[in-house]
Design an enzyme around this catalytic site. Structure first.
Site, PDB file in Angstrom:
ATOM      1  CB  SER A   1       5.145  -5.486   8.254  1.00  0.00           C
ATOM      2  OG  SER A   1       4.970  -5.429   6.800  1.00  0.00           O
TER       3      SER A   1
ATOM      4  NE  ARG B   1       4.400 -10.312   5.857  1.00  0.00           N
ATOM      5  CZ  ARG B   1       4.944 -11.327   5.164  1.00  0.00           C
ATOM      6  NH1 ARG B   1       5.589 -12.021   5.883  1.00  0.00           N
ATOM      7  NH2 ARG B   1       4.727 -12.012   4.096  1.00  0.00           N
TER       8      ARG B   1
ATOM      9  NE  ARG C   1       4.099   2.242   6.691  1.00  0.00           N
ATOM     10  CZ  ARG C   1       3.840   0.932   6.332  1.00  0.00           C
ATOM     11  NH1 ARG C   1       2.556   0.643   5.959  1.00  0.00           N
ATOM     12  NH2 ARG C   1       4.809   0.106   6.252  1.00  0.00           N
TER      13      ARG C   1
ATOM     14  CB  SER D   1       6.982  -8.749   9.230  1.00  0.00           C
ATOM     15  OG  SER D   1       7.768  -7.909   8.396  1.00  0.00           O
ATOM     16  CG  ASP D   2      11.352  -9.075   7.297  1.00  0.00           C
ATOM     17  OD1 ASP D   2      12.663  -8.452   6.700  1.00  0.00           O
ATOM     18  OD2 ASP D   2      10.317  -8.629   7.138  1.00  0.00           O
TER      19      ASP D   2
ATOM     20  NE  ARG E   1      -1.313  -5.864   8.366  1.00  0.00           N
ATOM     21  CZ  ARG E   1      -0.156  -5.463   8.117  1.00  0.00           C
ATOM     22  NH1 ARG E   1       0.401  -4.279   8.252  1.00  0.00           N
ATOM     23  NH2 ARG E   1       0.603  -6.277   7.288  1.00  0.00           N
TER      24      ARG E   1
ATOM     25  NE  ARG F   1      -7.098   2.213  -9.691  1.00  0.00           N
ATOM     26  CZ  ARG F   1      -6.297   1.994 -10.597  1.00  0.00           C
ATOM     27  NH1 ARG F   1      -5.321   1.225 -10.405  1.00  0.00           N
ATOM     28  NH2 ARG F   1      -6.381   2.912 -11.660  1.00  0.00           N
TER      29      ARG F   1
ATOM     30  N   GLY G   1      -0.951  -1.146   4.934  1.00  0.00           N
ATOM     31  CA  GLY G   1      -0.411  -1.766   3.477  1.00  0.00           C
ATOM     32  C   GLY G   1      -1.595  -2.362   3.131  1.00  0.00           C
TER      33      GLY G   1
END
Length: 239
Positions: A91, A223, A88, A209-210, A25, A44, A21
């Site tokens: 996280s 992340r 994909r 991640s959580d 990264r 962008r 995403g």
């Protein structure tokens, strides 16, 4: 050629694209793992790179957050640039103690309440599926590197901040118990649907991640730069 969202020319993007995403990264993966990475897009701020990994050409490009964003980028990669496979690498928040912080989850299906697929092509279902072939390659890559996988259905949500009056049980508990969802993210339902409509391949591996069942949480920097196991698995599965 170019699109409104991608300035790459034909031939600059590999047949397999890893899609986190976060565009930063993507930059980290390109600079850490790829030989001679070349930037093909920064429109962008959505960075995309192509380079070599163990002798294979691989691209990595950010998708942005949510189904509308990955829906645009993945559709253009498939339909305009000849991409065959998108993995994909994202996280996710865990719905179960079976998926702990930093565990890698392989999505076997994506459940969603989203209207993305219905609006895009008239699809009435609430679950989309990854490529079985691509998932098998990811399993083999993980096994070869000794990295364990947690497999299961994931929840692709349109909403990050949910105001829910249904407290008992919580909405995420219903999705875990009734739909079998092990974790939540925001993109894969749309990615899988685009691949199905266009006759392409898609898969998703996620790093926890959580958690909804634990107070642990990762930082934005973690992340961005420490979810390397899923990166290695995806790179090892590239054709």
């Amino acid at each position: 050629m170019s699109t409104p969202h991608n300035k790459a020319e034909l031939g600059q993007i590999a047949k397999t694209v890893l899609m986190p995403g976060d565009p930063l990264r993507a930059k980290f993966i390109a600079e850490t793992f790829l030989e001679n990475p070349v930037l093909f897009n920064d429109v962008r701020g959505m960075l995309g790179y192509t380079g070599a990994y163990q002798g294979k050409q691989v691209s990595v490009m950010g998708s942005g957050m949510g189904m509308p964003s990955i829906g645009i980028y993945s559709h253009e990669l498939y339909s305009q640039y000849g991409v065959e496979s998108i993995i994909r690498i994202g996280s996710a928040g865990s719905y179960t103690d079976k998926a702990k912080l930093y565990d890698v989850v392989l999505a076997t299906a994506a459940y969603s309440e989203s209207s993305y697929a219905k609006t895009m092509s008239g699809f009435e279902g609430d679950t989309t599926l990854p490529s079985a072939e691509l998932n098998d390659r990811l399993r083999k890559s993980a096994a070869a590197q000794g990295i364990p996988l947690v497999e299961g259905v994931i929840h692709s949500s349109d909403v990050f901040y949910r105001h829910d009056s249904r407290k008992n049980p919580a909405y995420w508990e219903l999705l875990r118990d009734e739909k079998g969802c092990v974790a939540v993210e925001m993109e894969s339902f749309a990615l899988f649907h685009n691949a199905a409509v266009l006759g392409k391949k898609a898969a998703c591996i996620l790093t926890i991640s959580d958690s909804f069942v634990s107070p642990e949480i990762t930082t934005p920097e973690q992340r961005q730069t420490t979810f390397t196991n899923m990166m290695k698995i995806a790179l090892g599965a590239a054709e």
